[in-house]
Design a protein around this motif. Structure first.
Motif, mmCIF file in Angstrom:
data_model
loop_
_atom_site.group_PDB
_atom_site.id
_atom_site.type_symbol
_atom_site.label_atom_id
_atom_site.label_comp_id
_atom_site.label_asym_id
_atom_site.label_seq_id
_atom_site.Cartn_x
_atom_site.Cartn_y
_atom_site.Cartn_z
ATOM 1 N N LYS A 487 17.476 -4.178 -44.542
ATOM 2 C CA LYS A 487 18.294 -4.750 -43.580
ATOM 3 C C LYS A 487 17.758 -6.308 -43.271
ATOM 4 C CE LYS A 487 20.286 -4.320 -38.727
ATOM 5 N NZ LYS A 487 20.467 -3.402 -37.388
ATOM 6 N N LEU A 488 18.352 -7.171 -43.073
ATOM 7 C CA LEU A 488 17.980 -8.680 -42.998
ATOM 8 C C LEU A 488 18.040 -8.905 -41.551
ATOM 9 C CD1 LEU A 488 20.199 -10.335 -46.121
ATOM 10 C CD2 LEU A 488 17.621 -9.312 -45.986
ATOM 11 N N PRO A 489 17.295 -9.734 -41.053
ATOM 12 C CA PRO A 489 17.186 -10.069 -39.704
ATOM 13 C C PRO A 489 18.252 -11.166 -39.253
ATOM 14 C CG PRO A 489 15.650 -11.314 -40.876
ATOM 15 C CD PRO A 489 16.008 -10.492 -41.828
ATOM 16 N N LEU A 490 19.569 -10.625 -39.782
ATOM 17 C CA LEU A 490 20.690 -11.552 -39.208
ATOM 18 C C LEU A 490 21.821 -10.911 -38.829
ATOM 19 C CD1 LEU A 490 20.452 -13.468 -43.092
ATOM 20 C CD2 LEU A 490 19.474 -14.306 -40.858
ATOM 21 N N ALA A 491 22.614 -11.660 -38.065
ATOM 22 C CA ALA A 491 23.870 -11.043 -37.453
ATOM 23 C C ALA A 491 24.955 -11.725 -38.047
ATOM 24 C CB ALA A 491 23.784 -11.003 -36.066
ATOM 25 N N GLY A 492 25.847 -11.224 -38.924
ATOM 26 C CA GLY A 492 27.028 -11.706 -39.287
ATOM 27 C C GLY A 492 27.677 -10.941 -40.338
ATOM 28 N N PHE A 493 28.714 -11.442 -40.816
ATOM 29 C CA PHE A 493 29.795 -10.649 -41.844
ATOM 30 C C PHE A 493 30.242 -11.614 -42.944
ATOM 31 C CE2 PHE A 493 32.531 -12.502 -38.740
ATOM 32 C CZ PHE A 493 33.797 -12.563 -39.451
ATOM 33 N N HIS A 494 31.002 -10.997 -43.845
ATOM 34 C CA HIS A 494 31.410 -11.939 -44.870
ATOM 35 C C HIS A 494 30.362 -12.476 -45.668
ATOM 36 C CE1 HIS A 494 35.213 -13.242 -46.813
ATOM 37 N NE2 HIS A 494 34.650 -14.438 -46.908
ATOM 38 N N PRO A 495 29.503 -11.970 -46.395
ATOM 39 C CA PRO A 495 28.333 -12.648 -46.937
ATOM 40 C C PRO A 495 28.717 -13.189 -48.158
ATOM 41 C CG PRO A 495 27.942 -10.163 -47.090
ATOM 42 C CD PRO A 495 29.169 -10.172 -46.194
ATOM 43 N N ARG A 496 28.145 -14.222 -48.762
ATOM 44 C CA ARG A 496 28.328 -14.778 -50.020
ATOM 45 C C ARG A 496 26.896 -15.250 -50.782
ATOM 46 N NH1 ARG A 496 31.967 -11.860 -49.540
ATOM 47 N NH2 ARG A 496 34.418 -12.237 -49.954
ATOM 48 N N TRP A 497 26.687 -15.199 -51.855
ATOM 49 C CA TRP A 497 25.313 -15.940 -52.320
ATOM 50 C C TRP A 497 25.941 -17.210 -52.733
ATOM 51 C CZ3 TRP A 497 20.700 -13.688 -52.833
ATOM 52 C CH2 TRP A 497 20.613 -12.178 -52.667
#
Length: 499
Positions: A487-497
């Motif tokens: 789990k990354l310490p980030l709050a978000g959605f719709h991730p992309r590289w």
């Protein structure tokens, strides 16, 4: 008695002396033989930053080299598996898989032998060479969900552990795609004070990341309008792999029957002016995707999938596959595609379709095939699927599977809770990581939500969302090693590289 001038002038004596000296030196060199030391004249990746699309480097030598001695003595740290090929004094090393991102590499060559010196029975070695290059940082993008980042496009550099918010507070980002060099992002967004999802306009924003070595990156966060929504609603879009063309699904605001695909250049013309989009004249369609050669678009049309040329008159498809209803993914070279077949019993089949006419069934599911991505590092297809676990309440459970395209072997990687129907997945450019989100919907959502409320593709209001990173191994190794997502310490959605 008159004295005559000397026959040889002082300047002539100097010239003759120099010629005699040079003749002696040339004679000595000829007696000693060829003593020029072999060396590397050019290393194409020297001090360069490379990406997944860079799969080979070249050495150019000053003299013909003994091939085996070069191949045996070339060292790369950390190691990168590859294959050698030669053309005279040029050696090309082609990587088997992309170089892992976020890594510094050192290339050494010493102890290699001169080809002609060895034939003469002499042990003349190359001048020792040391080169350096690095791969791009591991960078991800996502739509933020916490108070400061809500609805904004956020860039996070995993290698340097640095975060940057790219878009302003007055825009709510809906979708986005990166340009191939990673220097800009194309995104759709609506005004933060406007709840109408169909009011989205297209923009570009700079990332602040340099995609090419030696070119200074433009400052991040510069937003430019690409396409407004004055007369037409911008519903979906796709950016071509070469970053030159945008295809948009649009609907006329005053005429619901006027609905279809449009295309336009992704960059301004020579005078800096935006070029207006053109209508793609064809039958109305559903989901679509630009082909890897950036010259056509695959679109769900009628009872099949059509390949339409990107030109004004696309009424004659380049190809039509009536048995498939959707193209999920193309391989990078365009030789393969993952396609979905919708069955009359409400199940779905995933097929591998090649440009040689091969159609190979990969799996069948009672749920949905949400997304698939080809791995450029291996013959593997990663898919995000769902399985129907309750017919009465129609509850689907999402899971991630890796499919070996040569053997057909399937390896389930991750099973998610049934409540995670809106999960999104993306594969890193170097094929070493899967990124996915876990959206938490609002449980007490009402019809009168604030205009800046974030929503999933299904229209559910989002309370928050977390991002997860899952390292990847080849299917054969994954069978013996248990991999757990982090789990990354980030709050978000719709991730992309970032590419």
């Amino acid at each position: 008695m008159i004295k005559s001038k000397a026959f040889i002038q002082p300047l002539d004596r100097i010239a003759i002396a120099l010629m005699l000296l040079l003749s002696v030196l040339i004679g000595l060199i000829l007696l000693q033989g060829d003593v020029v030391t072999a060396r590397v004249r050019e290393f194409t990746w020297q001090n360069q930053q490379i990406g997944a699309e860079d799969n080979s480097f070249t050495f150019t030598f000053s003299r013909p080299m003994e091939i085996k001695s070069v191949e045996d003595n070339l060292k790369i740290e950390p190691p990168l598996a590859g294959k050698f090929s030669w053309a005279g004094r040029r050696m090309v090393y082609t990587l088997v898989t992309p170089a892992p991102y976020g890594t510094n590499y050192k290339v050494e060559l010493q102890g290699a032998k001169d080809k002609f010196a060895q034939q003469e029975g002499k042990n003349r070695l190359i001048q020792p060479f040391v080169g350096n290059f690095r791969t791009r940082d591991r960078v991800i993008l996502y739509i933020g969900t916490n108070q400061e980042e809500q609805g904004r496009l956020v860039l996070y550099n995993l290698t340097q552990e640095q975060k940057r918010i790219l878009t302003p507070k007055d825009l709510i980002v809906i979708d986005f795609e990166s340009f191939p060099d990673g220097e800009k992002i194309l995104f759709s967004a609506r005004a933060a004070n406007n709840q109408d999802l169909l009011s989205a306009q297209l923009y570009t924003v700079t990332t602040g990341v340099s995609g090419k070595s030696g070119k200074e990156a433009e400052a991040g966060g510069k937003v430019d309008l690409t396409l407004d929504s004055k007369d037409y609603q911008n519903l979906k879009f796709d950016l071509s792999p070469d970053g030159q063309t945008i295809v948009i699904q649009r609907g006329n605001k005053t005429n619901p029957g006027d609905f279809g695909l449009w295309f336009m250049p992704a960059t301004s013309n020579g005078s800096g002016e935006k070029t207006a989009p053109k209508r793609l004249k064809s039958q109305p369609g559903g989901d679509f995707m630009i082909t890897p050669d950036s010259k056509a678009v695959a679109v769900a049309q009628g009872q099949g999938a059509a390949i339409l040329p990107l030109q004004d008159d696309a009424s004659r498809p380049l190809d039509f596959l009536p048995q498939f209803g959707l193209v999920q993914a193309f391989s990078k070279d365009g030789s393969q595609a993952a396609m979905v077949k919708f069955n009359t019993d409400y199940t779905r089949d995933l097929f591998l379709v090649t440009n040689q006419g091969v159609q190979k069934q990969l799996l069948k599911t009672t749920g949905s095939i949400l997304s698939c991505q080809f791995d450029i590092a291996s013959p593997t297809l990663y898919c995000l699927l769902t399985q129907l676990v309750s017919k009465e309440q129609y509850i689907e459970q999402p899971y991630v599977v890796a499919i070996d395209l040569k053997t057909g072997q399937q390896k389930p990687l991750l099973v998610l809770p049934p409540a995670q129907r809106n999960v999104q997945m993306t594969l890193s450019a170097d094929g070493l990581g899967l990124l996915f989100d876990q959206v938490v919907p609002q449980t007490n959502a009402t019809a009168s939500l604030p205009a800046n409320t974030l929503k999933t593709d299904d229209g559910d209001a989002i309370a928050t969302s977390s991002l997860w990173l899952m390292p990847l191994l080849p299917i054969a190794d994954a069978a013996t090693v248990e991999i757990r997502p982090e789990k990354l310490p980030l709050a978000g959605f719709h991730p992309r590289w970032l590419p």
